[in-house]
Design a protein around this motif. Structure first.
Motif, PDB file in Angstrom:
ATOM      1  N   THR A 167       0.864  -1.179   0.000  1.00  0.00           N
ATOM      2  CA  THR A 167       0.000   0.000   0.000  1.00  0.00           C
ATOM      3  C   THR A 167       0.898   1.226   0.000  1.00  0.00           C
ATOM      4  O   THR A 167       1.762   1.370   0.867  1.00  0.00           O
ATOM      5  N   GLN A 172      -8.365  -4.837  -3.566  1.00  0.00           N
ATOM      6  CA  GLN A 172      -8.785  -3.992  -2.456  1.00  0.00           C
ATOM      7  C   GLN A 172      -9.240  -4.873  -1.309  1.00  0.00           C
ATOM      8  O   GLN A 172      -9.686  -6.005  -1.515  1.00  0.00           O
ATOM      9  N   GLN A 216       3.324   2.014   3.154  1.00  0.00           N
ATOM     10  CA  GLN A 216       2.598   1.954   4.415  1.00  0.00           C
ATOM     11  C   GLN A 216       3.406   1.228   5.482  1.00  0.00           C
ATOM     12  O   GLN A 216       4.019   0.193   5.222  1.00  0.00           O
ATOM     13  N   GLN A 235      -8.893  -0.606   1.395  1.00  0.00           N
ATOM     14  CA  GLN A 235      -7.482  -0.274   1.258  1.00  0.00           C
ATOM     15  C   GLN A 235      -6.933  -0.945   0.003  1.00  0.00           C
ATOM     16  O   GLN A 235      -7.253  -2.095  -0.288  1.00  0.00           O
ATOM     17  N   ARG A 236      -6.101  -0.209  -0.723  1.00  0.00           N
ATOM     18  CA  ARG A 236      -5.516  -0.741  -1.959  1.00  0.00           C
ATOM     19  C   ARG A 236      -4.254  -1.543  -1.683  1.00  0.00           C
ATOM     20  O   ARG A 236      -3.458  -1.191  -0.818  1.00  0.00           O
TER      21      ARG A 236
END
Length: 331
Positions: free
Chosen positions: A155, A170, A223, A294-295
């Motif tokens: 991410t 996702q 992330q 969230q990708r």
């Protein structure tokens, strides 16, 4: 006036490497040339174009305005030539080729993606080898720049122009606990959740330069907090409660053993919760507050955009995610 017919195209390749690296040393290492050879090539190119290209600094080199102006069209031209020659010289045949790809991924992505991907490759491309490296390394962007990593999965909040990305999947988050946990007896709420110690995964922190849950390196922000920390903190604030205690760990795969015979609960991505529940006696519960999707993205160097083998690998990863992971999320 620049005479293109007399221009050595190798000088453009060296210029492009120095533009990306902002360092003659790193460019020489990437191109397997000596520093003096790279410096000499830049001098020849400067003489050919009649303009200064780089200014030396204490941290390497800084491109001039002229270098910035010509860098993007030159890079696009080099990529186009590379792609054309790759397709013409060696069409990629996955069933008959031997090749090693290096993928950077954390343990969560490895657990949900690699079994399906391995099954696909064993049937269609038995000569393909995979090397999985941790995506938590602080020099991830540099490793991609140096072509030591083909694709990074994760991410990202910021991706520099020299790198390209594609959506892999996702996901949302859920709460997991051992079967028979006391939290399962009543209605799920923030007060109930705050009663029990919480386990979360963080792959880095402020001590590693993280800002708002992301670590920035050479333009790539990856992330570090592997859960929606702002959403949790906002929900706690609104409910006016505090988590009894929190355990922050660096690996997802440590969670099942931590939950066994304990009051711990954990926040994990839904696909991983499904994988855990198939193997361990764990329950999957909805979080008592809203969380967004969230990708997970694939990130690679733009030089590989048109490379047939690289295009094939990206397609295989997306197929593995679409065929297996999406089904698990809907289960």
């Amino acid at each position: 006036m620049i005479s293109f017919d007399r221009l050595d195209l190798n000088l453009l390749r060296i210029f492009d490497a120095v533009m990306e690296e902002r360092s003659v040393l790193r460019a020489s290492q990437r191109l397997h040339l000596s520093q003096s050879a790279v410096s000499h090539a830049l001098s020849r190119l400067r003489e050919s174009v009649g303009e200064d290209l780089f200014i030396r600094t204490s941290n390497g080199v800084r491109p001039t305005d002229f270098a910035m102006e010509i860098s993007h069209p030159l890079r696009a031209a080099l990529q186009s030539m590379h792609g054309a020659l790759s397709r013409a010289a060696s069409p990629f045949q996955p069933g008959s080729i031997s090749k090693t790809f290096v993928i950077a991924a954390n343990d969560y992505v490895s657990a949900i993606l690699l079994p399906r991907l391995n099954h696909m490759l064993s049937r269609s491309a038995p000569g393909i080898d995979l090397v999985i490296r941790p995506s938590t390394r602080l020099d991830l962007a540099e490793q991609i720049d140096l072509r030591r990593i083909d694709i990074a999965i994760g991410t990202f909040s910021s991706i520099p122009e020299r790198l390209h990305s594609q959506l892999l999947m996702q996901q949302d988050e859920v709460l997991i606990c051992r079967n028979g946990h006391p939290i399962m007896a009543g209605k799920m709420s923030m007060a109930a959740m705050a009663t029990y110690p919480l386990a979360v995964v963080s792959l880095g922190g402020e001590e590693d330069g993280a800002v708002s849950g992301f670590i920035l390196e050479r333009g790539l922000a990856r992330q570090s907090e592997m859960y929606d920390r702002p959403a949790l903190e906002q929900a706690l604030l609104q409910a006016d409660v505090q988590i009894r205690s929190q355990m922050t760990i660096p690996h997802f795969l440590a969670i099942p053993s931590l939950l066994e015979n304990s009051e711990l609960v954990a926040i994990v991505p839904r696909p991983l919760a499904t994988v855990f529940a198939r193997t361990y006696p764990l329950a999957i519960l909805p979080l008592p507050y809203p969380v967004g999707l969230q990708r997970l993205d694939l990130v690679w160097h733009s030089h590989n955009d048109l490379d047939p083998a690289h295009c094939w690998l990206r397609a295989q990863l997306c197929e593995a995610a679409g065929a297996d992971i999406v089904r698990k999320m809907q289960a």
